[in-house]
Scaffold this active site. Structure first.
Site, PDB file in Angstrom:
ATOM      1  N   HIS A  88       0.919  -0.940  -0.716  1.00 32.44           N
ATOM      2  CA  HIS A  88       0.131   0.190   0.120  1.00 32.44           C
ATOM      3  C   HIS A  88       0.664   0.892  -0.089  1.00 32.44           C
ATOM      4  O   HIS A  88       0.566   2.607  -1.026  1.00 32.44           O
ATOM      5  CB  HIS A  88      -1.206   0.125   1.224  1.00 32.44           C
ATOM      6  N   GLU A  89       2.158   1.303   1.253  1.00 30.22           N
ATOM      7  CA  GLU A  89       2.623   2.659   0.921  1.00 30.22           C
ATOM      8  C   GLU A  89       3.415   2.869  -0.204  1.00 30.22           C
ATOM      9  O   GLU A  89       4.204   3.764  -0.582  1.00 30.22           O
ATOM     10  CB  GLU A  89       3.592   2.348   2.453  1.00 30.22           C
ATOM     11  N   HIS A 147       1.258   4.089  -2.620  1.00 29.90           N
ATOM     12  CA  HIS A 147       1.646   5.915  -2.386  1.00 29.90           C
ATOM     13  C   HIS A 147       3.448   6.424  -2.653  1.00 29.90           C
ATOM     14  O   HIS A 147       2.997   7.390  -3.697  1.00 29.90           O
ATOM     15  CB  HIS A 147       1.707   6.148  -1.060  1.00 29.90           C
ATOM     16  N   GLU A 179      -5.088   7.988  -2.565  1.00 35.84           N
ATOM     17  CA  GLU A 179      -4.952   7.165  -2.072  1.00 35.84           C
ATOM     18  C   GLU A 179      -5.759   5.611  -2.986  1.00 35.84           C
ATOM     19  O   GLU A 179      -5.240   4.841  -2.912  1.00 35.84           O
ATOM     20  CB  GLU A 179      -5.850   7.152  -1.249  1.00 35.84           C
TER      21      GLU A 179
HETATM   22 ZN    ZN Z   1      -3.081   5.922   1.948  1.00 39.34          ZN
END
Ligand code: ZN
Length: 500
Positions: A265-266, A269, A295
């Protein structure tokens, strides 16, 4: 790129103000990863000084004059005109609050972050309440100043995170999503068939989890020559420019999923930050379009890619290098465990279907904090009531309830809705990319993610802040943002796994 003398002057002054923001971000990252607890008071003072200095520079007459001279020479509709417009918006917003309030906010954030960490560890909201009350007071004052007479303070906060978003637009979008999600989740519960999640459980040494996650992050394109991965209490990503992007992670030793999907997830980003146009670095447009768009990138890599069969065909082949003592599960055994749908208490570990209910709970509480008379002392009870209504669960203590997220301790009220916007965007973007590129899962199975990353680079990352998210999504997918793509994907997977 050759610039006129007026442009040179404007971009130079702009960069000087922006670099103070970058300096503060580095200190904030340090506070979350390295700083010893007793450093908090001094750190708060330094961050306050930086915020005040940045505020002063943004409002300095020479920057404003340089902006107006530069704007006067920009052709309408040009990239430069968009740069000038974006700068004007930021300066205008900053001009609405005094430097003393900007400094007080930074100092209050620092204090609140420290007491939030202590309160969360002790599962005791009261340790956090006084600092949160002070910070909320400052944010309310700031939001009222941003909104101006007759404006809506909560809308001003939403707009800061996702330009163009309003409470009035979110209410029907969220209500529509909830109306479709609730029966789907109820159907899963009524199917009475809990998914076997044993494939994801076992003994996973933290260092091996870090290496496995970092390997996957690198494979999807995260450049470790332009980034790092460090432990923190809360996973996050900080970008100081395309050349320096920091990811954090945390883990659970008996289940590889929280760390693995947290890192993926990160890294999603991080790919956005690393992919921002370097020609625009330190300019008004050299940033992400908004937090919803941000996001969308993390959720796309975490969910659409990272929970696909193709991805795990490749990742399971790599598994033994990292977990030699833990036999690799079979793909058919693991896949349902990556999509298990079950109401839970912790947002960041929630499945795709129930995740948005966590966001809706926070949205409702924030609306009431800014426009419904809800006060800090009533937050834990109001939180628990929201969870009972939306997810049918009650936290056993505040650590797994109102204290679980870092956002309010950072003064980031109005941030949470961007998570659901990001989920909707992620699903819509992935469908569009799959339609155009075709055969994506077959590439994932071979460990090849370049085509998808290239598609996102061109349509999202390289656009910087040129377009608001709504426009960005329209251009990338050919359609208005809506819940349909997300719901289609969820229904397909849940119907298969739970034989609905
Ligand atoms: Zn996030």
């Amino acid at each position: 790129m050759r610039r006129s003398p007026r442009a040179e002057r404007f971009f130079g002054l702009w960069q000087a103000a922006r670099d103070l923001r970058v300096a503060a971000s580095v200190l904030e990252w340090d506070q979350e990863t390295m700083m010893p607890p007793r450093g908090a008071a001094a750190r708060g003072r330094v961050l306050g000084a930086l915020a005040a200095a940045r505020h002063e520079r943004l409002l300095a007459p020479d920057l404003r004059a340089a902006l107006e001279e530069f704007a006067a020479e920009c052709a309408p509709g040009s990239e430069d005109a968009a740069q000038a417009a974006r700068a004007r918006t930021e300066i205008e917003r900053a001009s609405r609050i005094p430097a003393s309030l900007a400094a007080a906010e930074a100092a209050a954030q620092s204090a609140a972050l420290v007491s939030w960490q202590a309160a969360r560890a002790a599962r005791d909201f009261q340790r956090f309440a006084p600092d949160l009350r002070r910070l909320l007071g400052i944010v309310r004052e700031k939001a009222a100043a941003w909104a101006g007479p007759g404006g809506r303070p909560y809308d001003a906060l939403l707009d800061e995170f996702e330009p163009g978003t309003t409470e009035a637009a979110l209410l029907p979008l969220f209500a529509g999503l909830r109306a479709e999600l609730a029966p789907l989740i109820a159907q899963v519960a009524a199917s009475g068939a809990p998914v076997d999640e044993s494939a994801a459980r076992g003994a996973f040494p933290p260092d091996a989890q870090r290496r496995f996650g970092a390997m996957a992050a690198a494979a999807i394109g995260f450049d470790f020559q332009a980034g790092r991965l460090d432990r923190a209490a809360h996973p996050f990503c900080s970008g100081f420019g395309p050349g320096d992007v920091r990811l954090t992670w945390r883990c659970q030793e008996d289940d590889f999923r929280p760390a693995f999907f947290g890192i993926l997830h990160e890294a999603g980003h991080g790919l956005y930050e690393q992919g921002l146009p370097s020609a625009w670095e330190a300019t008004p447009l050299g940033e992400a379009a908004g937090l919803g768009a941000h996001e969308s990138q993390s959720r796309l890599w975490e969910n659409a890619v990272g929970r696909s069969r193709g991805f795990w065909t490749w990742a399971l082949a790599r598994w033994p290098e990292f977990f030699p003592a833990q036999p690799a599960p079979g793909l058919d055994h693991l896949w349902p465990a990556l999509h298990a749908c079950r109401p839970s208490l912790i947002r960041v570990e929630a499945d795709e279907a129930t995740y948005n209910l966590h966001v809706m709970a926070r949205f409702e509480l924030e609306r009431r904090l800014f426009d419904g008379g809800l006060e800090v002392e009533d937050l834990p009870a109001a939180w628990n009531e929201q969870y009972r209504q939306l997810l049918g669960l009650t936290p056993a203590h505040d650590g797994e309830g109102v204290l679980q997220d870092i956002h309010w301790a950072m003064g980031a009220f109005g941030y949470f809705p961007s998570y659901t916007l990001g989920n909707l965007m992620a699903a819509q973007l992935y469908e569009a990319a799959d339609r155009e590129l075709g055969g994506m899962e077959a590439s994932f199975a071979a460990g090849d993610f370049a085509a998808l990353l290239g598609w996102l680079r061109a349509r999202i990352h390289q656009q910087g802040r040129r377009h608001a998210s709504a426009e960005l999504i329209r251009r990338a997918t050919g359609a208005e943002l809506g819940p349909e793509a997300l719901l289609r994907g969820l229904r397909t997977r849940l119907h298969e796994i739970y034989a609905l």
